[in-house]
Structure formats: structure tokens, C-alpha cells
Design a protein around this motif. Structure first.
Motif, PDB file in Angstrom:
ATOM      1  N   ALA A 255      49.273  36.164  29.326  1.00 41.60           N
ATOM      2  CA  ALA A 255      49.945  36.299  30.624  1.00 41.60           C
ATOM      3  C   ALA A 255      49.296  37.410  31.452  1.00 41.60           C
ATOM      4  CB  ALA A 255      51.432  36.575  30.418  1.00 41.60           C
ATOM      5  N   HIS A 256      48.822  38.463  30.775  1.00 44.35           N
ATOM      6  CA  HIS A 256      48.111  39.528  31.493  1.00 44.35           C
ATOM      7  C   HIS A 256      46.820  39.007  32.116  1.00 44.35           C
ATOM      8  CE1 HIS A 256      50.101  43.358  31.130  1.00 44.35           C
ATOM      9  NE2 HIS A 256      50.560  42.959  29.957  1.00 44.35           N
ATOM     10  N   HIS A 257      46.120  38.183  31.371  1.00 41.76           N
ATOM     11  CA  HIS A 257      44.873  37.630  31.922  1.00 41.76           C
ATOM     12  C   HIS A 257      45.169  36.708  33.100  1.00 41.76           C
ATOM     13  CE1 HIS A 257      42.289  39.426  28.993  1.00 41.76           C
ATOM     14  NE2 HIS A 257      42.996  38.924  28.000  1.00 41.76           N
ATOM     15  N   PHE A 258      46.239  35.979  32.970  1.00 43.12           N
ATOM     16  CA  PHE A 258      46.623  35.082  34.076  1.00 43.12           C
ATOM     17  C   PHE A 258      46.968  35.896  35.326  1.00 43.12           C
ATOM     18  CE2 PHE A 258      50.481  32.964  35.985  1.00 43.12           C
ATOM     19  CZ  PHE A 258      49.727  32.227  36.894  1.00 43.12           C
ATOM     20  N   ALA A 259      47.680  37.009  35.126  1.00 45.20           N
ATOM     21  CA  ALA A 259      48.043  37.865  36.270  1.00 45.20           C
ATOM     22  C   ALA A 259      46.776  38.387  36.956  1.00 45.20           C
ATOM     23  CB  ALA A 259      48.906  39.039  35.805  1.00 45.20           C
ATOM     24  N   PHE A 260      45.788  38.759  36.150  1.00 47.99           N
ATOM     25  CA  PHE A 260      44.542  39.276  36.733  1.00 47.99           C
ATOM     26  C   PHE A 260      43.820  38.164  37.497  1.00 47.99           C
ATOM     27  CE2 PHE A 260      40.189  40.754  36.869  1.00 47.99           C
ATOM     28  CZ  PHE A 260      40.344  42.086  37.184  1.00 47.99           C
ATOM     29  N   LEU A 261      43.890  36.960  36.950  1.00 48.40           N
ATOM     30  CA  LEU A 261      43.281  35.831  37.680  1.00 48.40           C
ATOM     31  C   LEU A 261      43.953  35.690  39.044  1.00 48.40           C
ATOM     32  CD1 LEU A 261      41.465  33.213  37.781  1.00 48.40           C
ATOM     33  CD2 LEU A 261      43.534  31.993  37.107  1.00 48.40           C
ATOM     34  N   TRP A 262      45.285  35.786  39.045  1.00 48.96           N
ATOM     35  CA  TRP A 262      45.982  35.656  40.333  1.00 48.96           C
ATOM     36  C   TRP A 262      45.511  36.735  41.302  1.00 48.96           C
ATOM     37  CZ3 TRP A 262      48.557  38.260  43.931  1.00 48.96           C
ATOM     38  CH2 TRP A 262      49.017  37.477  45.003  1.00 48.96           C
ATOM     39  N   ALA A 263      45.447  37.990  40.797  1.00 46.91           N
ATOM     40  CA  ALA A 263      45.015  39.096  41.677  1.00 46.91           C
ATOM     41  C   ALA A 263      43.605  38.850  42.197  1.00 46.91           C
ATOM     42  CB  ALA A 263      45.072  40.425  40.925  1.00 46.91           C
ATOM     43  N   SER A 264      42.760  38.232  41.356  1.00 48.45           N
ATOM     44  CA  SER A 264      41.362  38.135  41.751  1.00 48.45           C
ATOM     45  C   SER A 264      41.071  36.962  42.685  1.00 48.45           C
ATOM     46  CB  SER A 264      40.460  38.082  40.518  1.00 48.45           C
ATOM     47  OG  SER A 264      40.698  36.903  39.808  1.00 48.45           O
ATOM     48  N   GLY A 417      45.939  54.485  49.123  1.00 48.15           N
ATOM     49  CA  GLY A 417      46.221  55.562  48.164  1.00 48.15           C
ATOM     50  C   GLY A 417      46.053  55.139  46.719  1.00 48.15           C
ATOM     51  N   SER A 418      46.980  55.590  45.877  1.00 43.80           N
ATOM     52  CA  SER A 418      46.806  55.381  44.438  1.00 43.80           C
ATOM     53  C   SER A 418      46.934  53.910  44.040  1.00 43.80           C
ATOM     54  CB  SER A 418      47.829  56.216  43.672  1.00 43.80           C
ATOM     55  OG  SER A 418      49.126  55.748  43.988  1.00 43.80           O
ATOM     56  N   THR A 419      47.457  53.087  44.915  1.00 43.69           N
ATOM     57  CA  THR A 419      47.632  51.679  44.529  1.00 43.69           C
ATOM     58  C   THR A 419      46.651  50.762  45.262  1.00 43.69           C
ATOM     59  OG1 THR A 419      49.229  51.235  46.265  1.00 43.69           O
ATOM     60  CG2 THR A 419      50.094  52.040  44.161  1.00 43.69           C
ATOM     61  N   ILE A 420      45.636  51.344  45.865  1.00 44.83           N
ATOM     62  CA  ILE A 420      44.700  50.496  46.604  1.00 44.83           C
ATOM     63  C   ILE A 420      44.031  49.496  45.653  1.00 44.83           C
ATOM     64  CG2 ILE A 420      42.672  52.020  46.372  1.00 44.83           C
ATOM     65  CD1 ILE A 420      42.272  51.434  49.468  1.00 44.83           C
ATOM     66  N   CYS A 421      43.739  48.323  46.180  1.00 47.11           N
ATOM     67  CA  CYS A 421      43.187  47.239  45.353  1.00 47.11           C
ATOM     68  C   CYS A 421      41.885  47.664  44.679  1.00 47.11           C
ATOM     69  CB  CYS A 421      42.920  46.034  46.250  1.00 47.11           C
ATOM     70  SG  CYS A 421      41.981  44.734  45.405  1.00 47.11           S
ATOM     71  N   PRO A 422      41.832  47.590  43.332  1.00 45.78           N
ATOM     72  CA  PRO A 422      40.602  48.007  42.648  1.00 45.78           C
ATOM     73  C   PRO A 422      39.473  46.986  42.796  1.00 45.78           C
ATOM     74  CG  PRO A 422      42.204  47.180  41.065  1.00 45.78           C
ATOM     75  CD  PRO A 422      42.890  47.184  42.390  1.00 45.78           C
ATOM     76  N   GLY A 423      39.822  45.776  43.253  1.00 42.57           N
ATOM     77  CA  GLY A 423      38.789  44.729  43.360  1.00 42.57           C
ATOM     78  C   GLY A 423      38.225  44.606  44.765  1.00 42.57           C
ATOM     79  N   ARG A 424      38.540  45.585  45.638  1.00 37.79           N
ATOM     80  CA  ARG A 424      38.219  45.394  47.061  1.00 37.79           C
ATOM     81  C   ARG A 424      36.722  45.282  47.356  1.00 37.79           C
ATOM     82  NH1 ARG A 424      39.598  50.326  45.735  1.00 37.79           N
ATOM     83  NH2 ARG A 424      38.691  52.184  46.667  1.00 37.79           N
ATOM     84  N   PHE A 425      35.909  46.041  46.610  1.00 36.40           N
ATOM     85  CA  PHE A 425      34.462  45.968  46.902  1.00 36.40           C
ATOM     86  C   PHE A 425      33.912  44.622  46.436  1.00 36.40           C
ATOM     87  CE2 PHE A 425      35.417  50.499  46.060  1.00 36.40           C
ATOM     88  CZ  PHE A 425      35.256  50.952  47.352  1.00 36.40           C
ATOM     89  N   PHE A 426      34.374  44.203  45.273  1.00 35.62           N
ATOM     90  CA  PHE A 426      33.938  42.904  44.764  1.00 35.62           C
ATOM     91  C   PHE A 426      34.405  41.790  45.706  1.00 35.62           C
ATOM     92  CE2 PHE A 426      34.776  39.258  41.720  1.00 35.62           C
ATOM     93  CZ  PHE A 426      33.443  38.878  41.645  1.00 35.62           C
ATOM     94  N   ALA A 427      35.650  41.905  46.182  1.00 33.82           N
ATOM     95  CA  ALA A 427      36.209  40.871  47.057  1.00 33.82           C
ATOM     96  C   ALA A 427      35.363  40.707  48.327  1.00 33.82           C
ATOM     97  CB  ALA A 427      37.649  41.225  47.432  1.00 33.82           C
ATOM     98  N   VAL A 428      35.045  41.824  48.955  1.00 36.58           N
ATOM     99  CA  VAL A 428      34.266  41.735  50.201  1.00 36.58           C
ATOM    100  C   VAL A 428      32.870  41.183  49.904  1.00 36.58           C
ATOM    101  CG1 VAL A 428      33.229  43.072  52.076  1.00 36.58           C
ATOM    102  CG2 VAL A 428      35.592  43.491  51.414  1.00 36.58           C
TER     103      VAL A 428
END
Ligand code: HEM
Length: 481
Positions: A255-264, A417-428
Motif C-alpha cells: 500500500a505504501h508503494h501504491f501511495a508513492f505511485l499516486w504521488a508520482s 516549506g517542510s512539506t514541499i513536494c520532494p518530486g518537484r524537480f523530477f516532475a518538471v
């Protein structure tokens, strides 16, 4: 009478308060109909800071972007993780990361986010370029003559497949493509119900969503994932951490991997759609961005025919400022992620110019970036798409003003701040790569010119979806080289 008694009263030093008339819901209905309009009307009435009662929560909105930094830097007294942990565990069906039986799990998970930045991002980016070309190849092969498709569907299938392979790898034996497209179909169904899950509508009321979620989770069971080759370092690191916790069941790990897929992919797909849609809708923007990319290829001695393959490094992607600006401009127009913090103790939030505001423990503080993104004082003609809005003298423009003050935060699709998306550089980067490849290889035209709108059901949650799909046609470009 009871309702009257239960209503909160404003205390000295607290922001103006709107309780609304309906018990429990407060002003939730007015808010959800059109959040931006609602908040701007409240701002006109009360000023830049006010508290509204929405579905059981008191939320203090800070509307003045020159004050955002004072909220953002209070990581401790204004925390988000407790709220996001609870929401994610409910939505994706895993136990809360912060439970005592999983010591430091949350910290460990956060530490590995850096594997999506700096040097490791180069590797992810290279791998995405290869996978995108692999997926595009098939589309290109059908496009020797004009071919018509729905644009959202098109972006969704390409970005889902290429991102999935880049992050999770693929099963070398089974028909990887078939598995991924099966997953994508289920993912799309789950995603359509995502906004309801977030606001705590019981999953039992959402048709088949519970079964679909279970099926999606099951794709990621450890026995299956162990077979996938070429997994990205960030996914391998997540797997290793989850393996260290005996108290997690295989289902929880999956379920954790699935959540990460959703985020990504959950936000990246609609963001890719809008970036492409606006470019195809504005041929002068498309021509300018394409020119910039063509120029890069020329200066690196690369041929444009699809059979040669294109290589663009992360640094070269960074140098494509017009392309970056076009993406930022579409993110400005389509992103609607509310930045929420939970007040951890009663305290006085100090703001600029000797202003301060009293906050109560348990309340939410919220920033709503669309109000900033559509503010005519910050962005001239805010409803207009100007692909080069974020370019100045050939470089990325970072100077935007409100009340004569230069804004630290002027574009906030990725939170703060502390919750900024960690995938933002990859996303762009992913979106840049997608657009670069499609602009290099294809001519495109809209078939239906009726402008499409945004579906507001995700307001507050991330990138908005279009309210309808749009037909476009594409054909391989003709090259002389
Ligand atoms: C969190 C936006 C792409 C991974 C977030 C948040 C936002 C966001 C708004 C929450 C931040 C907050 O509430 O303050 C976006 C947008 C994207 C995108 C607009 C695409 C255009 C990605 C990608 C990945 C990713 C490609 C990974 C490959 C994550 C993760 C979190 C997150 C893991 C949760 C962080 C945590 O645990 O605190 N994203 N994101 N995102 N994003 Fe993204």
C-alpha cells in the motif's frame, strides 16, 4: 438554540470569524462550489486574514502572499505531518507511519526523498528519457499520416507508462506493457474517487473503489515487486526501509508503494496535459518553444528523426528557459493545492509590519496559492496564458511583486516549506522531456477549438483536471536531415 450556543466566538487578537449557518458544515458548501471566488469574497469582507468554519474545522486563511513566509517558517508550531499521515493512511489503506510500533519510519521515509534530487536526479532523468522514447516509438509509428486522439488520454497513457517504468522497472518475463495498462485503467478509476476519500467519505459509499484499491495494492506485493528489473534507487530504498519493519504486513508495504505511485503520477499527468494543451492552443508559443529545443539539438549535433534517439541531459533541460516558463505558466493556471498546517499550541503568529494574529491549538492555517496565481497585481492579465511570463533577459524570471515587495513565494504548485513536494524537480523534468520529444517529432493541431474548463472537484488537492477531454491530431514532422 443549541447551535447558537456551540458556535465559537472570536476572542481578542483572533482573526475575523465566519461560522456559517449550517451546523457542522459551516460554509463548506459555498467553499467547495468555487473556493477561489469564496475566499476572495471573504477577503473583501474581512481583509487578508480570516477564519472560516468548514466541515468541522476552523481554518484561518492567510491571503496576503507577502506574509506566506511567516507561516512557512513555523515548521514546529504549524505542523502538517500529523494531518497528512492520517489522510494518507486512510486513503491508501496502510497503518499510520507515526504509530509507536514503527519507530522512526516516518523519518526514514522522508530522508530518502533526497534520492530524487541532485546527482541521483540525473540518473532518473536519463532513465525517463529512454523510457519516454520507448513509449513514444509506438505512437510515432502510427503517425506517418494525421492521427486523431483525445489529448488527456494520450498524455495519461504515455506519462503513466514511462514514469512507472522509470520508477518501478518492469517484469522482464510477463507482458510488462499489458500489466501497466491494466494498472493505469484501475488507477484512473481510483483517482476519480480520490477527492471523496480525502474528505473522509466512507469508501463503502464509493461503489467499487474499495476493490479497485485492493487490486492496485496487490500489484505491489513484495513477491511481485521482487521480479521487476531496473527499479529506481528511490524505490529500492523505500523497499529496504519497509523490509526492516516486521510489524508491517506485506499488504501494508504494498500500500505504501501504491501511495508513492499516486504521488508520482496523480499530479504529473494533468500537469502534462495542461502544458501540452496550452502550447497546442497557442501556436506562437509552440513555435518559440520548439525553436529553443531545435536550437539545443543543433548545438549538440543531434538529428531529429525518431529512429536516432534524442539525448538531453538534466543540465540541458535546465537551460531550456522558454520551455520551463511555458510549464510554469501552465502550472500557475492549473494548480490548486492548498497548503495546510495544524496549529500545535495556542500561540501568537507574528507577521510583517508588526502585525500578529492569535491562533488556537487544533485549528488549521491555510495558504491557497490560486489566489496568488490569479492576483492581477502579481501577474498582469492573470487569466491569460503567456508562455514567456517566467523569462526575463533570456533567464528564468523570479521577480514578482505584491504591495511593492518582492515575493519569496510566487509560484506554489508544489506546496511549501517542510512539506514541499520532494518530486518537484523530477516532475518538471519529466514534463520538459515529454514536451521536448513531442515538439521535436510531431506536428499537432487541435480539432475542437471550444475552450475547455477546469473540474473544480480537486480544488485544494493539487493539479485540477480538465472538465472534458479534447480531440487533437498529430503527424510526424518532415525532416531534411
Ligand atoms: C507531496 C505536488 C509530482 C512525490 C506533494 C505535495 C504537493 C505535490 C502539493 C504536498 C505538499 C504539501 O502539502 O505541502 C506535486 C505536483 C506534481 C508532483 C504538482 C507534478 C506536477 C511528484 C512526483 C513525485 C512526487 C513526480 C515522485 C516521483 C511526492 C511525495 C509527496 C509529495 C512522495 C509526499 C511528501 C511527504 O511525505 O511529505 N506533491 N507533486 N510528486 N509529492 Fe508531489
Amino acid at each position: 438554540v443549541l447551535v447558537f450556543v456551540l458556535k465559537r466566538r472570536r476572542k481578542k487578537g483572533e482573526p475575523p470569524l465566519e461560522n456559517g449557518l449550517i451546523p457542522f458544515l459551516g460554509l463548506a458548501y459555498q467553499f467547495s462550489k468555487d473556493p477561489l471566488k469564496f475566499l476572495i469574497s471573504q477577503q473583501a469582507k474581512h481583509g487578508d486574514i480570516f477564519t472560516v468554519y468548514l466541515a468541522g474545522r476552523y481554518i484561518t486563511f492567510i491571503m496576503d502572499p507577502t506574509q506566506f513566509q511567516y507561516v512557512i517558517r513555523h515548521g514546529k508550531k504549524l505542523d502538517f505531518h500529523e494531518f497528512s499521515n492520517e489522510m494518507a493512511s486512510r486513503t491508501f489503506n496502510y497503518p499510520r507511519l507515526s504509530e509507536a510500533k514503527f519507530p522512526q519510519l516516518s523519518d526514514h521515509m522522508h530522508k530518502i526523498y533526497k534520492i530524487m534530487q541532485g546527482k541521483p536526479l540525473d540518473k532518473l532523468t536519463d532513465s525517463m528519457m529512454i523510457n519516454l522514447q520507448h513509449v513514444f516509438k509506438w505512437k510515432f509509428s502510427q503517425a506517418t499520416d494525421w492521427k486523431t486522439e483525445k489529448m488527456y488520454q494520450f498524455c495519461c497513457s504515455i506519462m503513466f507508462e514511462a514514469s512507472f517504468m522509470t520508477l518501478y522497472g518492469r517484469d522482464p518475463v510477463a507482458d510488462g506493457r499489458k500489466v501497466i495498462s491494466e494498472m493505469r485503467e484501475k488507477f484512473t478509476k481510483f483517482d476519480a474517487k480520490f477527492p471523496y476519500l480525502v474528505i473522509n467519505i466512507p469508501i463503502a459509499l464509493l461503489g467499487d473503489t474499495k476493490n479497485i484499491r485492493e487490486e492496485l495494492i496487490h500489484f505491489f506485493m513484495p513477491t511481485k515487486m521482487d521480479k521487476w528489473h531496473d527499479q529506481a534507487e528511490v524505490i529500492r530504498a523505500r523497499k529496504d526501509i519497509l523490509e526492516q519493519y516486521d510489524m508491517l504486513r506485506d499488504h501494508d508495504k504494498a500500500a505504501h508503494h501504491f501511495a508513492f505511485l499516486w504521488a508520482s503520477v496523480g499530479n504529473t499527468i494533468p500537469a502534462t496535459f495542461w502544458a501540452l494543451y496550452y502550447l497546442v492552443r497557442h501556436p506562437e508559443a509552440l513555435a518559440a518553444v520548439r525553436d529553443e529545443i531545435d536550437h539545443l539539438l543543433q548545438s549538440t549535433g543531434q538529428k531529429k528523426r525518431p529512429e536516432y534517439g534524442i539525448h538531453i541531459t538534466r543540465e540541458q533541460l535546465d537551460s531550456l528557459v522558454l520551455l520551463g516558463s511555458a510549464i510554469n505558466e501552465s502550472l500557475r493556471l492549473c494548480s490548486a493545492s492548498m497548503n495546510i498546517r495544524v496549529v500545535q499550541e495556542d500561540f501568537l503568529l507574528e507577521l510583517e509590519d508588526d502585525q500578529s494574529v492569535s491562533l488556537r491549538k487544533g485549528d488549521f492555517v491555510a495558504l491557497y496559492p490560486p489566489a496568488l496565481h490569479k492576483d492581477p497585481e502579481v501577474f498582469e492579465d492573470p487569466e491569460e496564458y503567456k508562455y514567456d511570463r517566467f523569462v526575463e533577459e533570456g533567464k528564468e524570471k523570479t521577480t514578482f511583486y505584491k504591495k511593492g515587495k518582492k515575493l519569496k513565494n510566487f509560484l506554489m504548485p508544489f506546496g511549501s516549506g517542510s512539506t514541499i513536494c520532494p518530486g518537484r524537480f523530477f516532475a518538471v523534468n519529466e514534463i520538459k522531456q515529454f514536451l521536448a520529444l513531442i515538439l521535436i517529432h510531431m506536428d499537432m493541431e487541435l480539432i475542437d477549438f471550444k475552450p475547455i474548463g477546469q473540474d473544480n472537484s480537486r480544488s485544494g488537492l493539487g493539479i485540477l483536471l480538465p472538465n472534458a477531454d479534447v480531440a487533437f491530431r498529430f503527424k510526424l514532422r518532415e525532416f531534411s536531415d
